[in-house]
Scaffold this motif. Structure first.
Motif, PDB file in Angstrom:
ATOM      1  N   GLY A 201       0.739  -1.136   0.191  1.00  0.00           N
ATOM      2  CA  GLY A 201      -0.119   0.116   0.055  1.00  0.00           C
ATOM      3  C   GLY A 201       0.719   1.367   0.003  1.00  0.00           C
ATOM      4  O   GLY A 201       0.521   2.065  -0.780  1.00  0.00           O
ATOM      5  N   VAL A 202       2.001   1.354   0.587  1.00  0.00           N
ATOM      6  CA  VAL A 202       2.932   2.262   0.888  1.00  0.00           C
ATOM      7  C   VAL A 202       3.507   2.489  -0.341  1.00  0.00           C
ATOM      8  O   VAL A 202       3.548   3.749  -1.008  1.00  0.00           O
ATOM      9  N   LEU A 203       3.838   1.588  -1.058  1.00  0.00           N
ATOM     10  CA  LEU A 203       4.509   1.700  -2.650  1.00  0.00           C
ATOM     11  C   LEU A 203       3.472   2.277  -3.478  1.00  0.00           C
ATOM     12  O   LEU A 203       3.815   2.999  -4.477  1.00  0.00           O
ATOM     13  N   LEU A 204       2.113   1.712  -3.443  1.00  0.00           N
ATOM     14  CA  LEU A 204       1.303   2.089  -4.287  1.00  0.00           C
ATOM     15  C   LEU A 204       0.822   3.837  -3.921  1.00  0.00           C
ATOM     16  O   LEU A 204       0.530   4.236  -4.995  1.00  0.00           O
ATOM     17  N   GLY A 205       0.784   3.873  -2.870  1.00  0.00           N
ATOM     18  CA  GLY A 205       0.819   5.396  -2.582  1.00  0.00           C
ATOM     19  C   GLY A 205       1.646   6.227  -3.033  1.00  0.00           C
ATOM     20  O   GLY A 205       1.276   7.316  -3.463  1.00  0.00           O
ATOM     21  N   LEU A 206       3.140   5.762  -2.947  1.00  0.00           N
ATOM     22  CA  LEU A 206       3.891   6.700  -3.829  1.00  0.00           C
ATOM     23  C   LEU A 206       3.643   7.056  -5.374  1.00  0.00           C
ATOM     24  O   LEU A 206       3.904   8.026  -5.529  1.00  0.00           O
ATOM     25  N   VAL A 207       3.268   5.882  -5.876  1.00  0.00           N
ATOM     26  CA  VAL A 207       2.861   5.833  -7.241  1.00  0.00           C
ATOM     27  C   VAL A 207       1.699   6.780  -7.451  1.00  0.00           C
ATOM     28  O   VAL A 207       1.651   7.790  -8.319  1.00  0.00           O
ATOM     29  N   ALA A 208       0.617   6.726  -6.638  1.00  0.00           N
ATOM     30  CA  ALA A 208      -0.448   7.587  -6.731  1.00  0.00           C
ATOM     31  C   ALA A 208      -0.377   9.169  -6.574  1.00  0.00           C
ATOM     32  O   ALA A 208      -0.761   9.721  -7.261  1.00  0.00           O
ATOM     33  N   ILE A 209       0.856   9.284  -5.587  1.00  0.00           N
ATOM     34  CA  ILE A 209       1.051  10.678  -5.391  1.00  0.00           C
ATOM     35  C   ILE A 209       1.609  11.387  -6.684  1.00  0.00           C
ATOM     36  O   ILE A 209       1.289  12.624  -6.934  1.00  0.00           O
ATOM     37  N   GLY A 210       2.730  10.700  -7.366  1.00  0.00           N
ATOM     38  CA  GLY A 210       3.191  11.071  -8.496  1.00  0.00           C
ATOM     39  C   GLY A 210       2.199  11.135  -9.775  1.00  0.00           C
ATOM     40  O   GLY A 210       2.296  12.119 -10.348  1.00  0.00           O
ATOM     41  N   LEU A 211       1.203  10.234  -9.862  1.00  0.00           N
ATOM     42  CA  LEU A 211       0.286  10.344 -11.082  1.00  0.00           C
ATOM     43  C   LEU A 211      -0.742  11.271 -10.819  1.00  0.00           C
ATOM     44  O   LEU A 211      -0.967  12.161 -11.830  1.00  0.00           O
TER      45      LEU A 211
END
Length: 277
Positions: A120-130
């Motif tokens: 979830g943390v890793l996906l969250g980092l991706v989401a922030i960028g997108l």
């Protein structure tokens, strides 16, 4: 509780960012930031007197250090927005700000995240960028855009780390110290730029809203780090660009790009994984 507080912090900070954009259309961004920091200092001081907590040297020191870092980081980020490509600087700042506490906790923290929470943390980092990717004028080089974004990331991320390190018994005094030290830095910048401290009445209404929301967001983030993982709280808090984008869509009817819609979907998936973990 950490998940809920992290999301509420993102809601507060994201809304304050939107109001900051509105206020900056009427007054200089540095003046808006300084005025909201002053109002936030007063609000945080009153809240700290009411809340349970001790006025400790460590808490004040960590808070003051975080406030200086944040002020310098925002100056770097705002300069990047003015001189380079926002579509590069903003995602770098958002992802970097969330990544720094994750890295620090992984190196020095005691509690290991579950597999679901880590995903979830890793996906969250991706989401922030997108979500942070938006249209911008093609100004500046990619390298300079990244450098300005990294400056903003360092300032915001260090604030997260400092608040999380301030001690559970320090109450809200670290936030007071952060607002105070940040105000000193911003006043010095205003002096260097010779900015007159004057704004319209409408701008002051927005400034008070910004101050209240940022203070509330910082308080909820600080509480989240004390009841749970700093990594989780930092990533959820750093989802605030999604909130800013939402308000821009509601108020200004700005069209969302497909990549931003994808980012919102990824953010929801990240929150679900973190909550499950």
């Amino acid at each position: 509780m950490t998940v809920l507080l992290g999301l509420l912090a993102a809601l507060s900070v994201g809304t304050s960012d939107f109001l900051g954009g509105l206020a900056s259309r009427r007054a200089h961004p540095v003046l808006v930031t300084a005025a909201s920091t002053l109002a936030g200092f007063l609000l945080a001081f009153v809240a700290a007197l009411i809340a349970v907590g001790d006025l400790t040297v460590a808490g004040i020191a960590w808070g003051a250090l975080g406030g200086i870092a944040l002020a310098l980081g925002l100056v770097a980020l705002y300069a990047g927005y003015a001189r380079t490509r926002v579509s590069i600087a903003a995602p770098v700042a958002g992802v970097g700000a969330a990544s720094l506490p994750v890295i620090v906790e992984s190196l020095f923290g005691d509690d290991a995240l579950s597999a679901a929470a880590t995903a979830g943390v890793l996906l969250g980092l991706v989401a922030i960028g997108l979500v942070s990717i938006g249209r911008s004028e093609q100004r500046g080089t990619v390298g300079s855009s990244v450098l300005y974004g990294l400056g903003g990331a360092a300032g915001i991320g260090l604030l997260f780390v400092c608040l999380a390190s301030s001690g559970d018994d320090s109450g809200l005094w670290p936030i007071v110290a952060a607002r105070g030290s940040g105000l000193v830095v911003l006043v010095a910048i205003m002096g260097g730029k010779r900015l007159a401290p004057s704004m319209s009445g409408g701008s002051w209404v927005l400034v008070l809203g910004i101050a209240a929301l940022v203070t509330a967001g910082n308080t909820m983030f600080l509480t989240a780090t004390r009841v749970g993982s700093t990594s989780v709280a930092a990533v959820l808090n750093s989802l605030f660009p999604a909130v800013t984008v939402f308000w821009a869509w509601v108020v200004f009817r700005e069209r969302l790009r497909k990549v931003q819609l994808l980012g919102l979907a990824v953010a929801l998936a990240a929150v679900a994984l973190i909550a499950a973990g």
